[in-house]
Enzyme design. Structure first.
Site, PDB file in Angstrom:
ATOM      1  N   GLU A  24       0.943  -1.096  -0.182  1.00 11.18           N
ATOM      2  CA  GLU A  24       0.039   0.001  -0.062  1.00 11.18           C
ATOM      3  C   GLU A  24       0.773   1.099  -0.062  1.00 11.18           C
ATOM      4  OE1 GLU A  24      -2.454   0.449   3.633  1.00 11.18           O
ATOM      5  OE2 GLU A  24      -3.692   1.637   2.482  1.00 11.18           O
ATOM      6  N   CYS A  48      -5.655  -3.051   2.307  1.00 13.58           N
ATOM      7  CA  CYS A  48      -5.424  -3.186   3.704  1.00 13.58           C
ATOM      8  C   CYS A  48      -6.527  -3.180   4.709  1.00 13.58           C
ATOM      9  CB  CYS A  48      -4.408  -1.847   4.210  1.00 13.58           C
ATOM     10  SG  CYS A  48      -3.693  -1.867   5.620  1.00 13.58           S
ATOM     11  N   LYS A  70      -9.703   1.720  -2.684  1.00 16.57           N
ATOM     12  CA  LYS A  70      -9.990   1.213  -1.099  1.00 16.57           C
ATOM     13  C   LYS A  70     -11.474   1.599  -0.891  1.00 16.57           C
ATOM     14  CE  LYS A  70      -7.410   1.504   3.362  1.00 16.57           C
ATOM     15  NZ  LYS A  70      -6.176   1.869   3.971  1.00 16.57           N
TER      16      LYS A  70
HETATM   17  N1  LIG Z   1      -3.740   1.147   5.668  1.00 16.20           N
HETATM   18  C1  LIG Z   1      -4.380   0.715   6.757  1.00 16.20           C
HETATM   19  O1  LIG Z   1      -5.634   0.496   6.261  1.00 16.20           O
HETATM   20  C2  LIG Z   1      -4.127   0.146   7.903  1.00 16.20           C
HETATM   21  C3  LIG Z   1      -5.137  -0.712   8.618  1.00 16.20           C
HETATM   22  C4  LIG Z   1      -4.858  -1.135   9.893  1.00 16.20           C
HETATM   23  O2  LIG Z   1      -3.673  -0.906  10.333  1.00 16.20           O
HETATM   24  C5  LIG Z   1      -5.666  -1.901  10.849  1.00 16.20           C
HETATM   25  O3  LIG Z   1      -5.614  -2.310  11.794  1.00 16.20           O
HETATM   26  O4  LIG Z   1      -6.872  -2.294  10.221  1.00 16.20           O
END
Ligand SMILES: NC(=O)CCC(=O)C(=O)O
Length: 313
Positions: free
Chosen positions: A54, A183, A141
């Site tokens: 990411e 993510c 996202k």
């Molecule tokens: N960049 C993100 O979306 C981080 C996601 C994350 O750390 C989580 O705990 O969920």
């Protein structure tokens, strides 16, 4: 020949995937050059599907998104509008690999009404390229990373970013379908379940977990999505760098098999990890624990049958 008793393969032939746990910093050109080097290393190691992390072309943070953002429309964008788009296309083409190009901050400027002020939105966007360097898909996202854990981490992507509104399944013709999300999207099992029930052999998440939730949830979520869906899962993080910025990535890029066993997991630093995927592993997980025939859609709805947005962003 496949019959009702012999399900057709979701992975047409064995394939090696690599997650590039990239060390990137504040210099975008240097990040792109480093990514190119590491994609070459992954391809030299036999990977045909290569994943970047990411926000691999920038530091990860709301203050940084607008500064590093690139305009992707109209497609193909100019080298000036989107150096990352062109660098990724070249990495895929030069190495003959499918490239799941992590994500980059995307800028979109629209005129909503005639005479109105242009409106600028930012997204966290993954670009997926074919081995000939053509763009196969984009994923914005869907679930923005907004959390507040006292004494741990507070982050609000939605202060700057807008969410995407579609599910992304990409066809890699020699291999099959792959579900792509980014993510925080991994926390939402619906997205994964729908992609898997559409026939994906793998779910791939460029990510950047942090030092609060990473140790607790990163591997657990990767394994959970593999377990739920009896398919491969790959999570690809940036390398951890305690000298740069305020967001420190967890690292630990990993690939999980369809029985939810971690095949390979990186440490914290820059590293390329490889895993070999094959249909037999998927089929033996699915025949040993035959969830696909045991679902009770008379008791709960089949989310994969709901109207799903798979339109281009
Ligand atoms: N960049 C993100 O979306 C981080 C996601 C994350 O750390 C989580 O705990 O969920």
């Amino acid at each position: 020949m496949a019959s009702a008793a012999t399900p057709s393969p979701v992975l047409k032939q064995p394939v090696r995937i690599a997650c590039v746990q990239l060390a990137s910093g504040s210099d975008k050109a240097a990040n792109l050059a480093r990514a190119a080097e590491k994609v070459r290393e992954a391809a030299a190691g036999g990977a045909k599907i290569v994943v970047l992390p990411e926000c691999f072309n920038s530091p990860y943070g709301c203050d940084h998104f607008p500064h590093y953002a690139e305009t992707l429309l109209p497609s193909p964008p100019s080298a000036e509008d989107s150096p990352s788009f062109h660098a990724l296309a070249a990495m895929a083409r030069d190495n003959g690999v499918y490239l799941i190009g992590g994500s980059i901050p995307e800028r979109e400027t629209t005129l909503s009404q005639e005479g109105a002020q242009p409106q600028t939105r930012y997204y966290n966007t993954a670009l997926i390229f074919s081995p000939s360097g053509s763009l196969l898909a984009t994923h914005r996202k869907v679930h923005l990373f907004d959390i507040d854990i006292p004494g741990g981490i507070t982050f609000r992507e939605s202060d700057v970013l807008s969410p995407g509104n579609k599910l992304t399944v990409v066809d890699l013709p020699e291999y099959g379908l792959v579900g792509i999300a980014i993510c925080y999207d991994v926390r939402f099992p619906e997205l994964a379940t729908i992609a898997a029930r559409k026939g994906c052999f793998a779910l791939v998440y460029p990510g950047a977990f942090n030092l609060t939730t990473g140790p607790l949830h990163w591997e657990l979520l990767g394994r959970a999505r593999a377990l739920d869906n009896q398919c491969y899962v790959a999570l690809c993080s940036p390398a951890r760098d305690m000298t740069e910025g305020v967001y420190h990535a967890w690292g630990h890029s990993l690939v999980v098999d369809p029985m939810a066993k971690v095949i390979v997991q990186a440490g914290e630093g820059e590293e390329v990890v490889f895993a070999d995927l094959d249909e037999q592993k998927i089929e033996s997980a699915r025949s040993g624990i035959p969830l696909r025939h045991q679902r009770r859609f008379d008791v709960y709805p089949d989310v994969s049958q709901a109207k799903v947005n798979t339109e281009k962003a």
